[in-house]
Design an enzyme around this catalytic site. Sequence first.
Site, PDB file in Angstrom:
ATOM      1  N   ASP A 206      42.103  62.425 -17.578  1.00 11.99           N
ATOM      2  CA  ASP A 206      41.177  63.461 -17.136  1.00 11.99           C
ATOM      3  C   ASP A 206      40.160  62.842 -16.181  1.00 11.99           C
ATOM      4  OD1 ASP A 206      40.226  66.384 -17.866  1.00 11.99           O
ATOM      5  OD2 ASP A 206      38.416  65.140 -17.752  1.00 11.99           O
ATOM      6  N   ASN A 214      33.146  69.405  -8.132  1.00 10.87           N
ATOM      7  CA  ASN A 214      33.375  70.647  -7.386  1.00 10.87           C
ATOM      8  C   ASN A 214      32.057  71.318  -7.025  1.00 10.87           C
ATOM      9  OD1 ASN A 214      36.187  70.740  -7.107  1.00 10.87           O
ATOM     10  ND2 ASN A 214      36.459  71.539  -9.172  1.00 10.87           N
ATOM     11  N   HIS A 219      35.130  73.239  -3.611  1.00  6.19           N
ATOM     12  CA  HIS A 219      36.483  73.242  -4.178  1.00  6.19           C
ATOM     13  C   HIS A 219      37.526  72.672  -3.219  1.00  6.19           C
ATOM     14  CE1 HIS A 219      35.706  75.318  -7.978  1.00  6.19           C
ATOM     15  NE2 HIS A 219      34.778  76.018  -7.320  1.00  6.19           N
ATOM     16  N   ASP A 223      40.066  69.803  -4.253  1.00  9.15           N
ATOM     17  CA  ASP A 223      41.534  69.800  -4.117  1.00  9.15           C
ATOM     18  C   ASP A 223      42.011  68.506  -3.462  1.00  9.15           C
ATOM     19  OD1 ASP A 223      41.670  72.260  -5.279  1.00  9.15           O
ATOM     20  OD2 ASP A 223      41.942  73.374  -3.401  1.00  9.15           O
ATOM     21  N   GLU A 249      42.002  69.408 -13.850  1.00  3.69           N
ATOM     22  CA  GLU A 249      41.861  68.012 -13.432  1.00  3.69           C
ATOM     23  C   GLU A 249      42.539  67.060 -14.399  1.00  3.69           C
ATOM     24  OE1 GLU A 249      38.121  68.963 -15.845  1.00  3.69           O
ATOM     25  OE2 GLU A 249      39.491  69.991 -14.511  1.00  3.69           O
TER      26      GLU A 249
END
Length: 355
Positions: A206, A214, A219, A223, A249
């Site tokens: 994680d 973010n 965002h 990505d 994630e």
Amino acid sequence: MKSFIAVGSGSKMSDFTLDINTWIDLFPEPMLAMNAQGNIVAINPSGREFFGGSVLNRNLRELVATPPEKLNKWLPLWQQATQMVPGTLQGHQGQKIEVQAVGIHRCQPPLILLRLFRQPRLLGQFIIQRQQFEQLQQQMARQTALIVELQQQQKQLEAENHYLQQISQQDSLTKLANRRTFESRLRLVWQEAAATHTPLAIVLLDIDHFKDYNDTYGHLAGDRALQRVAYAIKSQVRATDLVARYGGEEFVLLLSQAHHDAAICILERIFNHIRSLEIPHASSPVKPYLTLSAGICIATATPRDCPISELIATADAALYEAKRSGRDRYVLQTYAWISGPISQEISPCPSEKAP
């Protein structure tokens, strides 16, 4: 329909004789060119259709049923004629074939040009057969085109099916395997491990404080960070290992034939590589760059069905412990059928390890 035949008396032909093929090809009727002995030296396409097959260098008496003595009388007459001379040949099936012949004296040796008059019934059959043959050719051409089209459609469908199968097994953002593919592969690896009595490892990874990432960078940047992390993880595992995006994630590794030391070695490589990238994460309380936390589940397979949910739960519990212990580290737990997780090992980042 009519046709011609030409006949000569010698063996060596002039240039005019050699061009006779080109000349008689202009006529729609069947035509033949023969020497004085009745041997065929030229024939046009219609003549080949009428007599069938290759008739060059064959004698006319082989193609019709005319008695030799009668044909021998006709040949000198035809050769000497300066105008059309009628005659009659008898075909293989007994039908009469009326002919007209004339001597071609410009040829050296002279040739005879013979034109055939076919009976109306025979001509009608010939026309019908030719039409049927042309229709058959057209039908075969259509069928060939249809087969080619079907083959092209099949290739296109196979390509589309391959693409659909690929995207159904792949995460669209990171291009890693998706969760469904991971679970399907885990069942196979479990069966193989049970047969070979070798351990396997499931690892949940994680990205630490990714929601804050973010919120800080947006965002789209998130990505791109996921893509970089995905590529970095995949670059550090073995060819036989599977890396998948488990959701958000979170990533999952399936390490076949991996005991404790092998799993830890792979995780160390991944963590060090991610740290070396130094992807900025200003809002992280752990480090000023992206870090990972991981939970490792080591299991020994048995002939029973693969307990996917229990294996994931064990890895998830180890991941939770790694986060609770400060993140940027991994925790290893061993899964057992009876008692569940029986051992735990926490590894902090190298800078936090005791001397």
